[in-house]
Design an enzyme around this catalytic site. Structure first.
Site, PDB file in Angstrom:
ATOM      1  N   CYS A  80     -13.653   0.457   1.151  1.00 28.41           N
ATOM      2  CA  CYS A  80     -13.255   1.559   0.267  1.00 28.41           C
ATOM      3  C   CYS A  80     -14.467   2.269  -0.361  1.00 28.41           C
ATOM      4  CB  CYS A  80     -12.284   1.048  -0.795  1.00 28.41           C
ATOM      5  SG  CYS A  80     -11.449   2.377  -1.666  1.00 28.41           S
ATOM      6  N   HIS A 168      -7.897  -1.478   2.137  1.00 30.06           N
ATOM      7  CA  HIS A 168      -8.216  -2.773   1.507  1.00 30.06           C
ATOM      8  C   HIS A 168      -7.647  -3.933   2.322  1.00 30.06           C
ATOM      9  CE1 HIS A 168      -9.881  -1.311  -2.312  1.00 30.06           C
ATOM     10  NE2 HIS A 168      -9.134  -0.257  -2.063  1.00 30.06           N
ATOM     11  N   GLU A 170      -8.014  -6.982   1.732  1.00 29.95           N
ATOM     12  CA  GLU A 170      -7.802  -8.157   0.884  1.00 29.95           C
ATOM     13  C   GLU A 170      -6.417  -8.235   0.270  1.00 29.95           C
ATOM     14  OE1 GLU A 170      -9.780  -5.603   0.373  1.00 29.95           O
ATOM     15  OE2 GLU A 170      -9.957  -5.034  -1.731  1.00 29.95           O
TER      16      GLU A 170
END
Ligand code: XMP
Length: 511
Positions: A80, A168, A170
């Site tokens: 990002c 993202h 994660e």
């Protein structure tokens, strides 16, 4: 510790800790460091991840560290803000985006022969959260994936092991995020997946032995997961040289002191239970202010603990159940220390005069890892799955002044609520639950009699770390039954309400 390590450079994203946890779930050790404090022993890390950030690379306060010791020299994954940072400062262009780029998106183009994207297919869902977009890729970049709205969703740099993604990986909503991290860390960067609870236990036990030798160690048990796992680890390393103290502050749940103490003894811990209920109640007499209550409880705890520690001879160490989130130095998005909402009281913060050296066996691990380690150590799953409970206990759930009678009432109410959650199979679906005793009386009618009694509020929240939380949509039938049980069985209560506030703007505890 002989594990391959990943360095995560934090640019202040709310998801930075999640990156570290996802990496650890792959059994790879990871550490978070602020973007402006790159460790000097950089050669010890085998790969680097740049986190997201609330900042814009175009703004004046953009965070731009010198990455010349890393870029092109080590495998690097820029997420990002990281991806925008690489573009902005290396010949690309970043601009405000025209379309909303928050939430769900799907990869619509994937360069399928890229090892970085192995096992990831067109249509894979990814999670976006950014207001700038990469208009032009940096020098030497090769586009490797796009979504419908974001053309430059993933790229790599020719001649380097540098990868960048706008989404993202994660967050759970990026369904192939873990696969992507594995592709990068294992297949490209070549890290070994050997960071496991078993290896952690083995190495930590050895490290404790080496550190404290034959010295005596004292530890304050709270009944919670962290201090328990820390105690069991220390016990494995030094046995009877570990002296555990479990203090009853009179503000625990119903029968908790006796039952948890028994459990500790059953686990072979060298534990002393100290019933100091009266001392705490005395110190709290007449205090209504929440912060003053916390201070009174904290100070009493220190006094009791200190008295007990002094009875032991030649103790050199104090053990604490501090975990990794407590020690990570994160980048604050607001640029300064955050305001103190509540001064949390824990076993830590003992006064200097105790002059003990500190040993913290869980300093490097996250809460979910503490549970995995606890289960490897054979700790009862029920104990490991317990809801969090605040250090000041029921003291911050009784609004207004605290008396023994109010504690009794709240313990009864709490027990009905918690046991009800367990018997309805709801306990594990809730992150934390409890009851608050409100400082108001209201009129009721029982039989033909008018009553004028206390009101209690029930609270059940879902959360991942307590920082944000939402109330749980408990079944009406459950609430109905629980409310009836409480009013019928607990003398002094004639009204039950359910708290439907989220955090923020409310907090989990009422004080
Ligand atoms: P709040 O009320 O701040 O609570 O939304 C967030 C989480 O922290 C717990 N909590 C405490 N834990 N000492 C603790 O050990 C404290 O003083 C304390 N105050 C709140 C709370 O139970 C929730 O899990």
């Amino acid at each position: 510790m002989q594990h391959d390590k990943v360095l995560i450079l934090d640019f202040g994203s709310q998801y930075t800790q999640l990156i570290a946890r996802r990496v650890r779930e792959l059994n790879i050790y990871s550490e978070i460091h602020p973007f402006n404090k790159i460790p000097t022993n950089i050669e010890e890390y085998k790969a680097v991840v740049l986190s997201g950030s609330p900042f814009s690379v175009r703004s004046e306060e953009a965070l731009h560290p010198d990455l010349s010791n890393i870029r092109g020299k080590k495998p690097m994954l820029a997420v990002c803000y990281g991806a925008q940072y690489l573009a902005h400062f290396s010949g690309g262009e970043v601009a405000p985006s025209n379309t909303r780029e928050y939430g769900r998106a799907n990869l619509s183009f994937i360069k399928s022969n890229e090892p970085f994207l192995a096992h990831i297919h067109t249509g894979s869902q990814v999670w976006m959260s950014h207001s700038d977009t990469i208009k032009k890729l940096p020098d030497n970049a090769v586009l490797i994936a796009s979504t419908h709205d974001v053309e430059n969703a993933a790229y790599r740099i020719n001649g380097e092991e540098t990868y960048a993604i706008q989404f993202h990986p994660e967050v759970y909503h990026s369904t192939d995020g873990k696969q992507l991290l594995e592709n990068f860390l294992v297949d490209i960067a070549g890290l070994k997946q050997d960071w496991t609870p078993d290896s952690f236990v083995e190495e930590t036990v050895e490290a404790i032995k080496e550190k404290v030798g034959n010295d005596k160690v004292v530890l304050g048990l709270s009944g919670g997961v962290d201090s328990t796992v820390a105690a069991v680890l220390l016990n494995k390393a030094i046995g009877k040289n570990l002296y555990c103290i479990f203090v009853n502050n009179g503000l625990l749940r119903k029968n908790e002191f006796e039952s948890v103490l028994k459990q500790y003894e059953g686990m072979g811990l060298n534990v002393k239970g100290v019933d100091a209920s009266n001392r705490f109640l005395e110190a709290l007499k007449g205090i209504e202010d929440p912060e003053k209550k916390r201070k009174a409880i904290g100070n009493s705890f220190i006094e009791v603990f200190d008295d007990e520690a002094h009875k032991l001879e030649e103790v050199k160490w104090l053990a604490q159940g501090t975990i990794y989130p407590d020690v990570i130095e994160s980048v604050s998005a607001t640029g300064g220390p955050s305001a103190t909402i509540k001064s949390h009281h824990n076993v830590g913060g003992l006064p200097d005069f105790m002059k003990l050296k500190i040993v913290e066996p869980l300093r490097a691990i996250f809460k979910d890892e503490v549970r995995r380690v606890g289960s490897t150590l054979g700790i009862d799953p029920e104990l490991l799955g317990r809801h969090p409970f605040p250090g000041p206990g029921l003291g911050i759930r009784i609004l207004g002044d605290i008396t023994a009678e109010k504690v009794r009432i709240l313990q009864e109410v709490d027990a009905i609520f918690i046991n009800g959650l367990k018997s309805w199979g709801l306990y594990d679906k809730v992150w934390q639950a409890g009851a608050m005793l409100l400082p108001v009386n209201s009129v009721g009618v029982m039989g033909d009699e008018r009553t004028y009694e206390k009101c209690v509020a029930l609270r059940a929240v879902e959360s991942t770390d307590g920082m944000t939380a939402d109330w749980v949509n408990l079944p009406y039938e459950f609430l109905q039954k629980t409310s009836n049980d409480i009013i019928n069985k607990v003398k002094g209560v004639n009204r039950v309400v359910y708290d439907i506030s989220s955090k923020p703007p409310a907090t989990i505890e009422w004080e």
